[in-house]
Design an enzyme around this catalytic site. Structure first.
Site, PDB file in Angstrom:
ATOM      1  N   ASN A  98      41.856  63.817  45.133  1.00 21.53           N
ATOM      2  CA  ASN A  98      41.569  62.622  44.335  1.00 21.53           C
ATOM      3  C   ASN A  98      42.905  61.947  43.980  1.00 21.53           C
ATOM      4  O   ASN A  98      43.237  61.721  42.827  1.00 21.53           O
ATOM      5  CB  ASN A  98      40.776  62.981  43.060  1.00 21.53           C
ATOM      6  CG  ASN A  98      40.214  61.720  42.410  1.00 21.53           C
ATOM      7  OD1 ASN A  98      40.386  61.489  41.234  1.00 21.53           O
ATOM      8  ND2 ASN A  98      39.559  60.889  43.191  1.00 21.53           N
ATOM      9  N   HIS A 109      46.239  59.662  43.555  1.00 22.80           N
ATOM     10  CA  HIS A 109      46.596  58.344  43.018  1.00 22.80           C
ATOM     11  C   HIS A 109      48.070  58.094  43.316  1.00 22.80           C
ATOM     12  O   HIS A 109      48.720  58.913  43.988  1.00 22.80           O
ATOM     13  CB  HIS A 109      46.290  58.285  41.515  1.00 22.80           C
ATOM     14  CG  HIS A 109      46.804  59.450  40.746  1.00 22.80           C
ATOM     15  ND1 HIS A 109      48.165  59.703  40.577  1.00 22.80           N
ATOM     16  CD2 HIS A 109      46.168  60.469  40.118  1.00 22.80           C
ATOM     17  CE1 HIS A 109      48.313  60.784  39.860  1.00 22.80           C
ATOM     18  NE2 HIS A 109      47.127  61.291  39.578  1.00 22.80           N
ATOM     19  N   HIS A 168      50.616  60.942  42.946  1.00 21.27           N
ATOM     20  CA  HIS A 168      50.718  61.897  44.056  1.00 21.27           C
ATOM     21  C   HIS A 168      51.503  61.289  45.221  1.00 21.27           C
ATOM     22  O   HIS A 168      52.309  61.964  45.859  1.00 21.27           O
ATOM     23  CB  HIS A 168      49.326  62.285  44.576  1.00 21.27           C
ATOM     24  CG  HIS A 168      48.477  63.026  43.593  1.00 21.27           C
ATOM     25  ND1 HIS A 168      47.401  62.456  42.975  1.00 21.27           N
ATOM     26  CD2 HIS A 168      48.538  64.287  43.123  1.00 21.27           C
ATOM     27  CE1 HIS A 168      46.826  63.332  42.169  1.00 21.27           C
ATOM     28  NE2 HIS A 168      47.494  64.450  42.236  1.00 21.27           N
ATOM     29  N   GLN A 188      41.883  78.432  38.601  1.00 19.65           N
ATOM     30  CA  GLN A 188      42.577  77.836  37.459  1.00 19.65           C
ATOM     31  C   GLN A 188      41.648  77.057  36.536  1.00 19.65           C
ATOM     32  O   GLN A 188      42.105  76.396  35.611  1.00 19.65           O
ATOM     33  CB  GLN A 188      43.737  76.950  37.927  1.00 19.65           C
ATOM     34  CG  GLN A 188      43.352  75.681  38.657  1.00 19.65           C
ATOM     35  CD  GLN A 188      44.557  74.979  39.257  1.00 19.65           C
ATOM     36  OE1 GLN A 188      45.093  75.391  40.283  1.00 19.65           O
ATOM     37  NE2 GLN A 188      45.010  73.908  38.631  1.00 19.65           N
ATOM     38  N   GLN A 223      53.161  73.414  33.517  1.00 17.89           N
ATOM     39  CA  GLN A 223      52.911  73.933  34.876  1.00 17.89           C
ATOM     40  C   GLN A 223      54.214  73.980  35.681  1.00 17.89           C
ATOM     41  O   GLN A 223      54.507  74.969  36.359  1.00 17.89           O
ATOM     42  CB  GLN A 223      51.894  73.042  35.585  1.00 17.89           C
ATOM     43  CG  GLN A 223      51.788  73.292  37.082  1.00 17.89           C
ATOM     44  CD  GLN A 223      50.657  72.534  37.743  1.00 17.89           C
ATOM     45  OE1 GLN A 223      49.505  72.902  37.602  1.00 17.89           O
ATOM     46  NE2 GLN A 223      50.970  71.472  38.480  1.00 17.89           N
TER      47      GLN A 223
END
Ligand code: PAF
Length: 287
Positions: A32, A34, A37, A61, A155
């Protein structure tokens, strides 16, 4: 750009690129995609000769009440975006390909300390799931470098620690968050927002910038400052999960004389959980 679904095909394609002397860059995603990315892929393409991206919605996760089943899957549009951004190979495995013995039997990777608190507190097991899948993907692709977004600040810290602690020969790069014109950090989960919620959502970044201004002006009364931020979010209709000032590298609660800081925020807008952060380096006090 080829799309492959199996580890065997992936390894063969990467081996061919390596055989041609190419440096391999890697951008793991859950799809997905955008423009945030796309920016990661573009950066990888600037630093490597052959860019591999992965799309895998990783069940490990997601918590039991999270959005695994509804997570948007948009492979055809993602392929177009990756191609345009300069990706050479897409790895889009099935859950069975990634976890042939099932997720329960999967060996796990835990990055202690950095996984605790913040998103780790509200999403138990989340970072273990992330570290495990990124470790597996790194072993499958064996890249020279990998690029992650700074929007997922904790992260990125977890992945950097894993790479360091496990002596992985991979350079990890963080790329700045890409924002909409009104400041909202781009995220696949923004698609869950209603039109009314989307109009309110920029309060997240506005709150971060106001808190950062306070810190730059010399405020160090963190609890009072953060209480003001939470009140602003609440007034706009958001429910704060956490809003904290932390040391930018250790992610420990900020001390009065810390200069390298990050403000981290997670808040619910309706049923959508938004996260964002703002890094700031304060000037040393003049002697
Ligand atoms: O940031 C993400 O999209 C995911 O957490 C990652 C790094 C691809 C692991 O599943």
């Amino acid at each position: 750009m080829n799309t492959v679904k199996t580890v065997r095909e992936l390894r063969a394609a990467v081996a061919r690129a390596r055989g041609e002397g190419k440096r391999i860059g890697f951008v793991p995603t859950m799809g997905n995609l955008h423009s945030g990315h796309a920016a990661l892929v573009t950066k990888a393409a600037q630093r490597a000769d052959f860019v591999v991206a992965s799309i895998f919605v990783n069940p490990l996760q997601f918590g039991v009440n999270e959005d695994l089943a509804n997570y948007p899957r948009t492979l055809a549009a993602d392929q177009t975006r990756l191609l345009e951004a300069g990706c050479n190979l897409l790895f889009a495995p099935t859950v069975d390909e990634m976890y042939p013995d099932g997720t329960a039997a999967q060996t796990r990777v835990s990055v202690l300390q950095l996984s605790e608190g913040l998103c780790g507190a509200s999403r138990p097991g989340h970072f273990e799931g992330v570290a495990t899948v990124v470790n597996k993907l790194f072993n499958m692709v064996q890249p020279d470098l990998a690029v992650f977004g700074e929007k997922d600040y904790q992260q990125l810290a977890v992945i950097r620690a894993m790479v360091r602690d496990l002596n992985m020969p991979i350079q990890v790069f963080g790329e700045p968050t890409v924002r909409a014109e009104d400041g909202l950090a781009l995220s696949s989960r923004n698609g869950y927002l209603t039109a009314d919620e989307r109009a309110v959502a920029p309060v997240v970044y506005r709150t971060l910038t106001q808190l950062a201004d306070g810190l730059r002006r010399g405020r160090r009364d963190y609890p009072a400052l953060l209480a003001e931020g939470k009140a602003q979010l609440q007034a706009a209709g958001l429910r704060t999960d956490y809003l904290e000032v932390r040391h930018a590298v250790s992610l420990q609660p900020a001390q009065i004389d810390d200069r390298d800081l990050v403000i981290l925020l997670a808040a619910y807008l309706g049923s959508t959980r938004l996260i964002d952060n703002l890094y700031l380096q304060l000037q040393e006090p003049s002697a």
